[in-house]
Scaffold this motif. Structure first.
Motif, PDB file in Angstrom:
ATOM      1  N   LEU A 268       3.646 -12.425  11.442  1.00 17.52           N
ATOM      2  CA  LEU A 268       4.249 -11.735  10.295  1.00 17.52           C
ATOM      3  C   LEU A 268       3.330 -11.778   9.070  1.00 17.52           C
ATOM      4  CD1 LEU A 268       7.894 -13.164  10.621  1.00 17.52           C
ATOM      5  CD2 LEU A 268       7.105 -10.900  11.320  1.00 17.52           C
TER       6      LEU A 268
ATOM      7  N   ASP B 141       8.033  -6.564  13.235  1.00 19.40           N
ATOM      8  CA  ASP B 141       8.276  -7.520  12.149  1.00 19.40           C
ATOM      9  C   ASP B 141       9.738  -7.951  12.128  1.00 19.40           C
ATOM     10  OD1 ASP B 141       5.668  -7.513  11.258  1.00 19.40           O
ATOM     11  OD2 ASP B 141       6.001  -5.933   9.774  1.00 19.40           O
TER      12      ASP B 141
ATOM     13  N   ILE C 241      10.149 -12.864   4.118  1.00 16.92           N
ATOM     14  CA  ILE C 241      10.391 -13.683   5.310  1.00 16.92           C
ATOM     15  C   ILE C 241      11.549 -14.650   5.057  1.00 16.92           C
ATOM     16  CG2 ILE C 241       9.441 -15.494   6.785  1.00 16.92           C
ATOM     17  CD1 ILE C 241       6.711 -14.189   6.467  1.00 16.92           C
TER      18      ILE C 241
ATOM     19  N   HIS D  26       9.500  -2.780   6.730  1.00 18.53           N
ATOM     20  CA  HIS D  26       8.728  -3.532   7.709  1.00 18.53           C
ATOM     21  C   HIS D  26       8.768  -2.811   9.051  1.00 18.53           C
ATOM     22  CE1 HIS D  26       8.728  -6.510   4.627  1.00 18.53           C
ATOM     23  NE2 HIS D  26      10.001  -6.851   4.789  1.00 18.53           N
TER      24      HIS D  26
END
Length: 285
Positions: A26, A208, A34, A204
């Motif tokens: 990532l 991801d 995140i 994303h």
């Protein structure tokens, strides 16, 4: 310590140790994003589970306020940790960001007047020493990293207070009732921080989001939920010491997945850390 709790804590250690591996996949996702998705996905899954399997409600308004405070602290913990990574060496942030056991020990000893078995203290010191050996070749305490180092220590303080709160609330609340609100509060806190710093939480790729889903499931729902389950039965200092073994497990996983070389410092530091953790669980009264 109860053998069941000991086994669960090692399962939690293995689970949370997968997060650095997923983070490798990532690299294009901002750190704050995140953290947000990790908390939000975990909260969403637990709230959905509660719709089908009734878990009850928070038993008192004081408990609810405490969970909100712990959730805000957890969100701030993530934000401070990832900000510290940008402002200091990763090794500095990794070690200073895992000092929560030290602060829980101080809070329990001076605030609650709790006495700890000398072997627990010894095990904790060994675990810290092992972590220092693992990361020592990358440490840099130059003045230019002072603010970043301070943020890493502050994130440990936030996590320590969160664990202290968790111990109290978990005496009357079940794990899912506690963590579903905790994670949701942390996600909301992180979303506010993201807006403040102008970070995009979306846009994303599919891969991801799959990685973020894994983070919500394995390190958070399995790993952290076990930790919050255990804190009802075991001191916050004991529970919070187990993430000190994360660099050891993560390095072993990286060896098998990415072929990364394991240096002598990792072998020696890892053995010392794991011995310290075994000492803690075997000698805890």
């Amino acid at each position: 310590m109860n053998i069941r709790i000991s086994i669960l804590l090692f399962i939690a250690l293995f689970s949370v140790s997968t997060s650095p591996i997923i983070a490798e996949f990532l690299k294009d996702v901002p750190a704050i994003s995140i953290s947000f998705w990790r908390m939000f996905i975990a909260a969403l899954i637990l709230w959905t589970y509660s719709l089908f399997f009734k878990q009850g409600k928070v038993k008192s308004s004081s408990n609810l306020k405490s969970i909100f405070i712990a959730g805000i602290l957890l969100g701030i913990h993530f934000a401070l940790f990832f900000q510290s990574i940008k402002m200091t060496k990763i090794a500095n942030a990794t070690f200073l960001g895992t000092l929560a056991p030290l602060f829980t020990l101080l809070l329990e000893s001076f605030l609650f007047k709790r006495k700890f078995n000398k072997f627990v203290i010894m095990g904790l010191l060994l675990s810290f020493c092992g972590a220092i050996i693992i990361l020592s070749h990358n440490f840099d305490m130059s003045q230019k990293y002072t603010l970043g180092n301070f943020l890493a220590v502050l994130c440990s303080v936030c996590l320590a207070i969160s664990f202290i709160i968790a111990e109290k609330v978990r005496q009357t609340e079940n794990t899912i009732v506690y963590t579903r609100t905790l994670y949701l509060t942390a996600a909301i806190t992180l979303s506010i921080i993201a807006v403040m710093i102008g970070s995009n939480l979306f846009n994303h790729t599919l891969s991801d989001y799959i990685g973020l889903l894994f983070l919500g499931l394995v390190p958070t729902i399995i790993g952290h939920n076990i930790i919050y389950y255990s804190v009802k039965f075991v001191s916050p200092t004991i529970v919070s010491s187990f993430p000190l073994g994360e660099p050891v497990i993560a390095t072993i996983l990286a060896f098998f997945i990415f072929g990364q070389i394991i240096g002598i410092n990792i072998i020696l530091g890892g053995l010392i850390t794991l011995f310290g953790l075994l000492l803690i669980i075997n000698k805890k009264k």
